[in-house]
Design a protein around this motif. Structure first.
Motif, short mmCIF file in Angstrom:
data_model
loop_
_atom_site.label_atom_id
_atom_site.label_comp_id
_atom_site.label_asym_id
_atom_site.label_seq_id
_atom_site.Cartn_x
_atom_site.Cartn_y
_atom_site.Cartn_z
N GLY A 102 0.81 -1.21 0.00
CA GLY A 102 0.00 0.00 0.00
C GLY A 102 0.84 1.25 0.00
N GLU A 103 0.23 2.33 -0.39
CA GLU A 103 0.92 3.61 -0.47
C GLU A 103 1.04 4.23 0.92
OE1 GLU A 103 -0.05 8.00 -2.41
OE2 GLU A 103 -0.84 6.17 -3.35
N GLY A 104 2.25 4.64 1.28
CA GLY A 104 2.46 5.34 2.54
C GLY A 104 2.28 4.48 3.76
N VAL A 105 2.70 3.20 3.70
CA VAL A 105 2.61 2.31 4.85
C VAL A 105 4.02 2.08 5.39
CG1 VAL A 105 1.90 0.05 5.72
CG2 VAL A 105 0.57 1.18 3.92
N PRO A 106 4.42 2.77 6.45
CA PRO A 106 5.78 2.59 6.99
C PRO A 106 5.88 1.33 7.83
CG PRO A 106 4.60 4.25 8.26
CD PRO A 106 3.67 3.82 7.16
N ALA A 107 6.97 0.60 7.67
CA ALA A 107 7.15 -0.64 8.43
C ALA A 107 7.24 -0.35 9.93
CB ALA A 107 8.39 -1.37 7.95
N ASP A 108 7.69 0.85 10.29
CA ASP A 108 7.83 1.21 11.70
C ASP A 108 6.68 2.10 12.17
OD1 ASP A 108 8.45 3.46 10.24
OD2 ASP A 108 10.20 4.02 11.45
N GLY A 109 5.59 2.11 11.42
CA GLY A 109 4.50 3.03 11.71
C GLY A 109 3.67 2.62 12.92
N ARG A 110 3.03 3.62 13.50
CA ARG A 110 2.07 3.38 14.57
C ARG A 110 0.70 3.08 13.98
NH1 ARG A 110 3.38 8.46 18.67
NH2 ARG A 110 5.41 7.68 19.44
N PHE A 111 -0.12 2.39 14.76
CA PHE A 111 -1.49 2.12 14.32
C PHE A 111 -2.38 1.94 15.54
CE2 PHE A 111 1.22 -1.66 13.98
CZ PHE A 111 0.60 -2.57 14.82
N ARG A 112 -3.66 2.04 15.32
CA ARG A 112 -4.64 1.83 16.39
C ARG A 112 -4.80 0.33 16.58
NH1 ARG A 112 -6.72 6.71 17.60
NH2 ARG A 112 -6.53 8.33 15.99
N ILE A 113 -4.58 -0.15 17.81
CA ILE A 113 -4.50 -1.59 18.03
C ILE A 113 -5.83 -2.19 18.50
CG2 ILE A 113 -2.05 -1.44 18.52
CD1 ILE A 113 -2.70 -1.92 21.49
N GLY A 114 -6.86 -1.38 18.67
CA GLY A 114 -8.16 -1.93 19.03
C GLY A 114 -8.08 -2.82 20.26
N SER A 115 -8.66 -4.00 20.16
CA SER A 115 -8.81 -4.87 21.33
C SER A 115 -7.53 -5.54 21.78
CB SER A 115 -9.88 -5.93 21.05
OG SER A 115 -11.16 -5.36 21.08
N ILE A 116 -6.41 -5.35 21.07
CA ILE A 116 -5.13 -5.78 21.66
C ILE A 116 -4.88 -5.01 22.95
CG2 ILE A 116 -2.64 -5.96 21.26
CD1 ILE A 116 -3.21 -6.27 18.30
N SER A 117 -5.54 -3.85 23.07
CA SER A 117 -5.47 -3.08 24.33
C SER A 117 -5.88 -3.94 25.52
CB SER A 117 -6.39 -1.86 24.25
OG SER A 117 -6.13 -1.05 23.13
N LYS A 118 -6.79 -4.88 25.29
CA LYS A 118 -7.27 -5.73 26.39
C LYS A 118 -6.14 -6.53 27.04
CE LYS A 118 -12.03 -6.57 24.74
NZ LYS A 118 -12.08 -5.70 23.57
N VAL A 119 -5.11 -6.87 26.28
CA VAL A 119 -4.00 -7.62 26.85
C VAL A 119 -3.24 -6.75 27.85
CG1 VAL A 119 -1.99 -9.05 26.36
CG2 VAL A 119 -3.83 -8.88 24.66
N PHE A 120 -3.06 -5.48 27.52
CA PHE A 120 -2.41 -4.55 28.45
C PHE A 120 -3.27 -4.39 29.70
CE2 PHE A 120 -0.48 -3.55 24.42
CZ PHE A 120 0.80 -3.14 24.72
N THR A 121 -4.58 -4.24 29.52
CA THR A 121 -5.47 -4.08 30.68
C THR A 121 -5.41 -5.29 31.59
OG1 THR A 121 -6.93 -2.75 29.27
CG2 THR A 121 -7.83 -3.54 31.36
N ALA A 122 -5.51 -6.48 30.99
CA ALA A 122 -5.46 -7.70 31.80
C ALA A 122 -4.13 -7.83 32.54
CB ALA A 122 -5.69 -8.92 30.90
N THR A 123 -3.04 -7.45 31.88
CA THR A 123 -1.73 -7.53 32.52
C THR A 123 -1.66 -6.64 33.75
OG1 THR A 123 -0.68 -8.03 30.39
CG2 THR A 123 0.75 -7.23 32.16
N VAL A 124 -2.18 -5.41 33.63
CA VAL A 124 -2.18 -4.50 34.78
C VAL A 124 -3.04 -5.06 35.91
CG1 VAL A 124 -2.83 -2.20 35.59
CG2 VAL A 124 -1.69 -2.46 33.38
#
Length: 418
Positions: free
Chosen positions: A96-118
Motif C-alpha cells: 500500500g501507499e504510505g505504509v511505513p514498516a515502523d508506523g504506529r497504528f490503532r490496536i483496538g482490542s489488543i489493548s485488552k492484553v495490556f489491561t489484563a496484565t495491569v
C-alpha cells in the motif's frame, strides 16, 4: 488476472494503490470458518491449561509470506504491514501507499492484553482480589438485580454481563462511523448503556467475548490505584519495556502522531447504491474505547511486549499461569471461538485468546479492530515464531479476513485452510 497496479510487496517495495470501486459484501470465507455450531448447554467444568504445540512451526517461507501481500492493496484493504520474528528467522513486509514498516497504528482490542496484565499485576500485589466482586469494588455500577460478578470473570469473559448497545455503534454502517468518528463516551456511560439490559447467562457458566468486561476492568484499575489507567500502563509496562510508540491517548486526543498508515472507510457515493463508493479518511478518531480498545502502538513494540509477557517478565508465576489457562466452559455467541478443533468451547484466558491452526500449531495472542485498522499479535507458547500484523480495511464487515488468515497461517507454518 492480476491488475498491473498489483505488484509483489516487500519491506522496501511499495505497492501503488489501484482505483477504488465498491465490492459486494460476500464475506463467504469468514462465514464458512466462523458460522455454525449452536451454543452447547451452559455448564462449567475444570479449567483447561495451556496446550503445548502439537507440532513445531515449519521453516520460515519468505516467498510465501511476500505472496500474502502481493494482491494488496485491493478494494477491501488499502494497506498492510507484517512482522514475523523468532528463532527460525525474521521477515517483514508492507503493501500500500504510505505504509511505513515502523508506523504506529490503532490496536483496538489488543489493548485488552495490556489491561489484563495491569489487573493481574495488581492481583499479585494483593491490591485486587480476582475472586472478589465488581460490586465490592465499584458499588452501584451494576444493577441491583445482577448476581455477583468477580474480577476474574471480567478478565476471562465469563461474567455473563450484557454486551454494548447502539450508543457507540449506531446502525453499524461505515457511514455512521465516518460521521461519528470523533464522538466519545466515558467508560461510565458505556457501561451504563450496556447494563440497562439483562444478564446474558449466569456468571461462570459460559464465555462471551465482551468489551464491557474490559471497560469495568479499567475502571477497577483506576479505583484501586487512584491513578489514571493511562499512567498505570505507562509506568508498569511501556516505560520498563522501552515501548516508545505505545500509549493510551487522552480522551480528547483524536490524532495518530508519528509515521503511520492512514485508515479509510468506503461509504456510499453520490448516485445511489450502484454508484462507486467514496473513501473517507478516518485516521483521526476518538480513542473512546480506552482500556478496551483505544490504545496506539507499533509492530516492534507489540512484538517486544508479547515477548516479555510470554517470558514472565511482567507477571509472577501464579498470575502468569492464568494467561495460558482457558476456562472449560462453552462458547456463547462468539465467532472467534468457532474455528478449529475446539469450536464450541471457550478460547480466551485472562488476557489472551488461543487457536489451533490447520497444521496443528497452537498459538496465543489477540486481535484488534478500529474503523480503518485491524491488527493482531500471535506467537507459539515457546516463542519459536511470533507475528504482528496491521491492515487497513475499508469496511467493517470482515471482508479483509482472507488476507488476514493467509498472513496468520503462512507466518505460523501452514498456508492451508480449514
Amino acid at each position: 488476472m492480476r491488475s498491473p497496479a498489483h505488484v509483489p510487496a516487500s519491506a522496501d517495495q511499495p505497492v501503488r494503490r489501484p482505483r477504488w470501486t465498491t465490492l459486494a459484501a460476500s464475506g463467504a470465507l469468514l462465514v464458512a470458518l466462523t458460522a455454525g455450531l449452536a451454543a452447547p448447554a451452559l455448564a462449567a467444568g475444570p479449567a483447561r491449561a495451556a496446550a503445548s504445540d502439537a507440532r513445531g512451526v515449519a521453516p520460515l517461507d519468505r516467498a510465501a509470506l511476500a505472496a500474502t501481500l502481493a494482491d494488496l492493496p485491493d478494494a477491501t484493504v488499502s494497506g498492510a504491514l507484517v512482522r514475523v520474528t523468532g528463532r527460525g528467522g525474521e521477515w517483514s513486509g508492507t503493501a500500500g501507499e504510505g505504509v511505513p514498516a515502523d508506523g504506529r497504528f490503532r490496536i483496538g482490542s489488543i489493548s485488552k492484553v495490556f489491561t489484563a496484565t495491569v489487573v493481574l499485576q495488581l492481583g499479585a500485589e494483593r491490591r485486587l482480589d480476582l475472586d472478589a466482586t465488581v460490586q465490592h469494588y465499584l458499588p452501584g455500577l451494576l444493577r441491583a438485580d445482577y448476581p455477583p460478578v468477580t474480577v476474574g470473570q471480567l478478565l476471562d469473559h465469563t461474567s455473563g454481563l450484557p454486551g454494548g448497545s447502539g450508543l457507540t455503534s449506531g446502525d453499524g454502517s461505515e457511514q455512521w462511523f465516518a460521521d461519528h468518528r470523533t464522538d466519545g463516551w466515558t467508560p461510565a456511560e458505556v457501561v451504563a448503556s450496556a447494563v440497562a439490559q439483562p444478564m446474558s447467562f449466569t456468571p461462570g457458566t459460559a464465555q462471551q467475548y465482551n468489551g464491557i468486561n474490559t471497560f469495568i476492568a479499567g475502571m477497577l484499575v483506576e479505583k484501586v490505584t487512584g491513578r489514571s489507567f493511562a499512567r498505570e500502563v505507562q509506568t508498569r509496562i511501556a516505560r520498563p519495556l522501552g515501548l516508545h510508540d505505545t500509549y493510551v491517548p487522552a480522551a480528547d486526543d483524536t490524532s495518530l502522531p508519528g509515521p503511520h498508515a492512514h485508515g479509510y472507510l468506503t461509504v456510499p457515493g453520490p448516485g445511489g447504491a450502484d454508484a462507486p463508493g467514496v473513501l473517507v479518511d478516518v485516521t483521526e478518531q476518538s480513542p473512546w474505547p480506552w482500556a478496551e480498545g483505544g490504545m496506539i502502538s507499533s509492530a516492534a513494540d507489540l512484538d517486544r511486549f508479547m515477548t516479555a509477557l510470554f517470558r514472565g517478565r511482567l507477571l509472577p508465576p501464579v498470575q502468569q499461569a492464568k494467561l495460558f489457562t482457558v476456562p472449560a466452559v462453552p462458547n456463547y455467541r462468539n465467532k472467534n471461538c468457532e474455528v478449529g478443533p475446539t469450536a464450541g468451547h471457550a478460547c480466551f484466558s485472562m488476557g489472551l485468546m488461543t487457536a489451533t491452526l490447520p497444521n496443528g500449531v497452537v498459538v496465543w495472542g489477540k486481535t484488534g479492530s478500529r474503523p480503518g485498522y485491524t491488527s493482531g499479535v500471535f506467537a507459539t507458547r515457546d516463542l519459536s515464531r511470533h507475528l504482528v500484523y496491521s491492515m487497513n480495511p475499508t469496511g467493517i464487515d470482515g471482508r479483509e479476513f482472507p488476507h488476514m488468515w493467509a498472513v496468520v497461517t503462512t507466518s505460523l507454518g501452514s498456508g492451508r485452510s480449514y
